[in-house]
Design a protein around this motif. Structure first.
Motif, PDB file in Angstrom:
ATOM      1  N   UNK A   1      65.460  87.220  62.867  1.00 38.95           N
ATOM      2  CA  UNK A   1      64.572  87.136  62.123  1.00 38.95           C
ATOM      3  C   UNK A   1      62.954  86.817  62.088  1.00 38.95           C
ATOM      4  N   UNK A   2      62.375  87.106  61.881  1.00 36.34           N
ATOM      5  CA  UNK A   2      60.485  87.337  62.139  1.00 36.34           C
ATOM      6  C   UNK A   2      60.089  85.743  60.673  1.00 36.34           C
ATOM      7  N   UNK A   3      59.489  85.452  61.558  1.00 36.10           N
ATOM      8  CA  UNK A   3      58.955  84.165  60.414  1.00 36.10           C
ATOM      9  C   UNK A   3      57.760  84.410  59.699  1.00 36.10           C
ATOM     10  N   UNK A   4      57.596  84.466  57.955  1.00 39.85           N
ATOM     11  CA  UNK A   4      56.858  85.699  57.727  1.00 39.85           C
ATOM     12  C   UNK A   4      55.599  84.328  58.018  1.00 39.85           C
ATOM     13  N   UNK A   5      54.061  84.924  58.208  1.00 38.19           N
ATOM     14  CA  UNK A   5      53.605  84.548  57.731  1.00 38.19           C
ATOM     15  C   UNK A   5      53.379  83.438  56.761  1.00 38.19           C
ATOM     16  N   UNK A   6      51.968  81.598  56.999  1.00 36.78           N
ATOM     17  CA  UNK A   6      51.360  81.913  55.908  1.00 36.78           C
ATOM     18  C   UNK A   6      50.814  81.824  55.106  1.00 36.78           C
ATOM     19  N   UNK A   7      51.124  81.590  53.311  1.00 39.25           N
ATOM     20  CA  UNK A   7      50.159  82.287  52.329  1.00 39.25           C
ATOM     21  C   UNK A   7      48.221  81.731  52.126  1.00 39.25           C
ATOM     22  N   UNK A   8      48.206  82.641  52.495  1.00 38.14           N
ATOM     23  CA  UNK A   8      45.982  82.203  52.860  1.00 38.14           C
ATOM     24  C   UNK A   8      45.556  81.582  51.640  1.00 38.14           C
ATOM     25  N   UNK A   9      45.787  80.116  51.758  1.00 32.52           N
ATOM     26  CA  UNK A   9      44.736  79.917  49.710  1.00 32.52           C
ATOM     27  C   UNK A   9      43.485  80.262  49.452  1.00 32.52           C
ATOM     28  N   UNK A  10      42.958  80.368  48.531  1.00 31.86           N
ATOM     29  CA  UNK A  10      41.038  79.662  48.584  1.00 31.86           C
ATOM     30  C   UNK A  10      41.170  78.877  47.290  1.00 31.86           C
ATOM     31  N   UNK A  11      41.097  77.807  47.334  1.00 31.98           N
ATOM     32  CA  UNK A  11      41.281  77.121  45.996  1.00 31.98           C
ATOM     33  C   UNK A  11      39.420  77.210  45.842  1.00 31.98           C
ATOM     34  N   UNK A  12      39.127  77.260  44.060  1.00 31.01           N
ATOM     35  CA  UNK A  12      38.083  78.431  43.613  1.00 31.01           C
ATOM     36  C   UNK A  12      37.429  76.499  42.015  1.00 31.01           C
ATOM     37  N   UNK A  13      36.143  75.612  42.287  1.00 30.60           N
ATOM     38  CA  UNK A  13      36.509  74.926  41.664  1.00 30.60           C
ATOM     39  C   UNK A  13      37.101  73.854  42.715  1.00 30.60           C
TER      40      UNK A  13
ATOM     41  N   UNK B   1      54.579  73.919  53.172  1.00 26.35           N
ATOM     42  CA  UNK B   1      54.646  73.869  55.022  1.00 26.35           C
ATOM     43  C   UNK B   1      53.890  76.059  54.948  1.00 26.35           C
ATOM     44  N   UNK B   2      54.388  76.572  53.832  1.00 23.32           N
ATOM     45  CA  UNK B   2      54.638  78.141  53.894  1.00 23.32           C
ATOM     46  C   UNK B   2      52.671  78.843  53.342  1.00 23.32           C
ATOM     47  N   UNK B   3      51.826  78.033  52.772  1.00 25.87           N
ATOM     48  CA  UNK B   3      50.691  78.038  52.138  1.00 25.87           C
ATOM     49  C   UNK B   3      50.005  76.929  53.894  1.00 25.87           C
ATOM     50  N   UNK B   4      48.708  77.880  54.084  1.00 29.90           N
ATOM     51  CA  UNK B   4      47.173  77.167  54.827  1.00 29.90           C
ATOM     52  C   UNK B   4      46.161  77.593  53.524  1.00 29.90           C
ATOM     53  N   UNK B   5      45.447  76.338  53.996  1.00 29.61           N
ATOM     54  CA  UNK B   5      44.065  76.462  52.811  1.00 29.61           C
ATOM     55  C   UNK B   5      42.807  77.461  53.894  1.00 29.61           C
ATOM     56  N   UNK B   6      42.610  78.321  53.649  1.00 30.67           N
ATOM     57  CA  UNK B   6      41.135  79.310  54.137  1.00 30.67           C
ATOM     58  C   UNK B   6      40.273  79.156  53.530  1.00 30.67           C
ATOM     59  N   UNK B   7      40.168  78.651  52.105  1.00 31.99           N
ATOM     60  CA  UNK B   7      38.524  78.911  51.454  1.00 31.99           C
ATOM     61  C   UNK B   7      38.307  77.390  50.760  1.00 31.99           C
ATOM     62  N   UNK B   8      37.575  76.816  50.250  1.00 26.84           N
ATOM     63  CA  UNK B   8      37.393  75.997  49.759  1.00 26.84           C
ATOM     64  C   UNK B   8      36.155  76.194  48.314  1.00 26.84           C
ATOM     65  N   UNK B   9      35.717  76.665  47.827  1.00 23.94           N
ATOM     66  CA  UNK B   9      34.669  76.963  46.554  1.00 23.94           C
ATOM     67  C   UNK B   9      34.261  76.371  45.584  1.00 23.94           C
TER      68      UNK B   9
ATOM     69  N   UNK C   1      40.761  68.898  57.497  1.00 21.28           N
ATOM     70  CA  UNK C   1      41.450  70.306  57.579  1.00 21.28           C
ATOM     71  C   UNK C   1      40.475  71.928  58.507  1.00 21.28           C
ATOM     72  N   UNK C   2      39.647  71.428  58.602  1.00 22.53           N
ATOM     73  CA  UNK C   2      38.654  72.153  59.113  1.00 22.53           C
ATOM     74  C   UNK C   2      38.324  73.079  57.779  1.00 22.53           C
ATOM     75  N   UNK C   3      37.644  73.029  57.093  1.00 24.11           N
ATOM     76  CA  UNK C   3      37.836  74.468  55.966  1.00 24.11           C
ATOM     77  C   UNK C   3      36.879  73.461  55.550  1.00 24.11           C
ATOM     78  N   UNK C   4      35.319  74.100  55.250  1.00 21.55           N
ATOM     79  CA  UNK C   4      33.712  73.396  55.213  1.00 21.55           C
ATOM     80  C   UNK C   4      34.205  73.625  53.434  1.00 21.55           C
ATOM     81  N   UNK C   5      33.128  73.333  52.530  1.00 22.70           N
ATOM     82  CA  UNK C   5      32.891  73.231  51.294  1.00 22.70           C
ATOM     83  C   UNK C   5      31.142  74.704  50.589  1.00 22.70           C
TER      84      UNK C   5
END
Length: 275
Positions: free
Chosen positions: A1-13, A30-38, A58-62
Motif C-alpha cells: 500500500x502506497x504512503x500518501x504524501x503529507x498535505x502541503x500547508x500555507x499559513x497566512x497571518x 505527521x500528515x502535514x508539511x508547512x510550505x509557506x508562512x505569510x 522549519x526551514x520555512x522563511x516568512x
C-alpha cells in the motif's frame, strides 16, 4: 500500500496569535508539511517561522508575498491548503486568490459579509474546490451551539453575550453571529416585546437580528474568547457559557479542517458540518 504524501500547508497571518499556534500544530502533525508562512510585518521577513514561534527551525522563511506562495504551493504533488488567520479587511481577497490558484482555503478569520460568503461559495463551486469558513474551531463551541438549538425549542427569550480581547477587529464575533443564525433556522421570532423600550444611550441593548435575538459585544484586555447564550422564561434562567483560556484549544479543529477540506468540492460554513 502506497504512503500518501503529507498535505502541503500555507499559513497566512503566520506571526499572529492564532497563526503561531497553527504553525506549531502543523509542524507536529505527521500528515502535514508547512510550505509557506505569510506575514506583513517587515521586521520578520526572511526569518525562519519555526524559530519565531519557538518550535525549532522549519526551514520555512516568512515572506509577505501571498500570490507567489500560493503559486508555489499549487505546484506541489499533493493538493495544498491555505490556513488564513489574517484580518477582516483582507480575508475575502485572500480566499479568492487561494481558490484561483487551486489551493484549498481553511479560514478562521471572521468578518466576511453575507454577500462575500455567497460570492466565495459560487467561486468555489465553479472551481469544484473545497473551502472551509470556520467562525470558531473549538469543539466546545459546537457543543454549546447544539445545546442552544435544543433549548430554543422551549424558550422564546434569548440573548447572546460575546466577550473578546480588545485587539479583535470585528463585532459581533463570527461565533455569536453563527449562533444566532443557527437559532434562527427554527423560523420562530424571539424576544416578543412586553414594553416599549427606549435606549437612553444608542446601542445599550446591543445589536438585534431579524429574528429578534440581541447580541452584546464586550472588548477588554485580559479576555481571550468567551460566549454566553442566556435563555429566560418566567421563574427561570438557563445559561450556556464557553470560555477559552488558551488558543491551543482551537488546534484540533484546525487540523481536522485541513484534512477534511481536501475531500470537499464546495464551500462549507461551520465546524459542525464536518464533525
Amino acid at each position: 500500500m502506497s504512503i500518501q504524501a503529507p498535505i502541503p500547508v500555507v499559513v497566512n497571518g503566520a506571526t499572529g496569535k492564532m497563526g503561531r499556534e497553527a504553525i506549531k500544530a502543523i509542524a507536529q502533525a505527521n500528515d502535514m508539511t508547512l510550505v509557506g508562512a505569510i506575514a506583513r510585518n517587515p521586521s520578520v521577513q526572511g526569518q525562519d517561522i519555526g524559530e519565531i514561534v519557538g518550535c525549532g527551525a522549519l526551514e520555512v522563511p516568512v515572506i509577505a508575498d501571498l500570490q507567489a506562495t500560493l503559486a508555489m504551493a499549487a505546484q506541489e504533488k499533493q493538493a495544498a491548503v491555505m490556513v488564513d488567520f489574517t484580518h477582516p479587511d483582507a480575508v475575502y481577497e485572500n480566499v479568492r486568490s487561494a481558490i484561483a490558484y487551486g489551493v484549498r482555503p481553511v479560514v478562521g478569520t471572521t468578518g466576511l459579509s453575507s454577500d462575500q460568503l455567497q460570492d466565495l461559495e459560487e467561486f468555489a463551486d465553479k472551481a469544484s474546490l473545497g473551502c472551509l469558513i470556520i467562525p470558531n474551531f473549538s469543539i466546545g463551541v459546537v457543543l454549546m451551539q447544539q445545546a442552544a438549538m435544543q433549548a430554543s425549542q422551549y424558550f422564546d427569550h434569548v440573548e447572546i453575550i460575546e466577550l473578546h480581547h480588545n485587539q479583535k477587529a470585528d463585532a459581533p464575533s463570527g461565533t455569536a453571529i453563527q449562533t444566532a443564525q443557527l437559532l434562527g433556522e427554527f423560523g420562530k421570532p424571539y424576544n416578543p416585546p412586553t414594553v416599549a423600550e427606549t435606549e437612553k444611550l444608542p446601542g445599550a441593548r446591543g445589536s438585534v437580528t431579524e429574528d429578534g435575538i440581541r447580541i452584546h459585544s464586550v472588548r477588554l484586555p485580559g479576555l481571550l474568547a468567551h460566549q454566553e447564550v442566556i435563555f429566560g422564561a418566567p421563574g427561570q434562567i438557563y445559561t450556556l457559557r464557553h470560555d477559552t483560556s488558551d488558543r491551543a484549544a482551537y488546534m484540533p479543529g484546525v487540523l481536522l479542517a485541513i484534512r477534511k477540506v481536501l475531500q470537499l468540492k464546495t464551500l462549507i460554513y461551520g465546524l459542525e458540518k464536518i464533525l
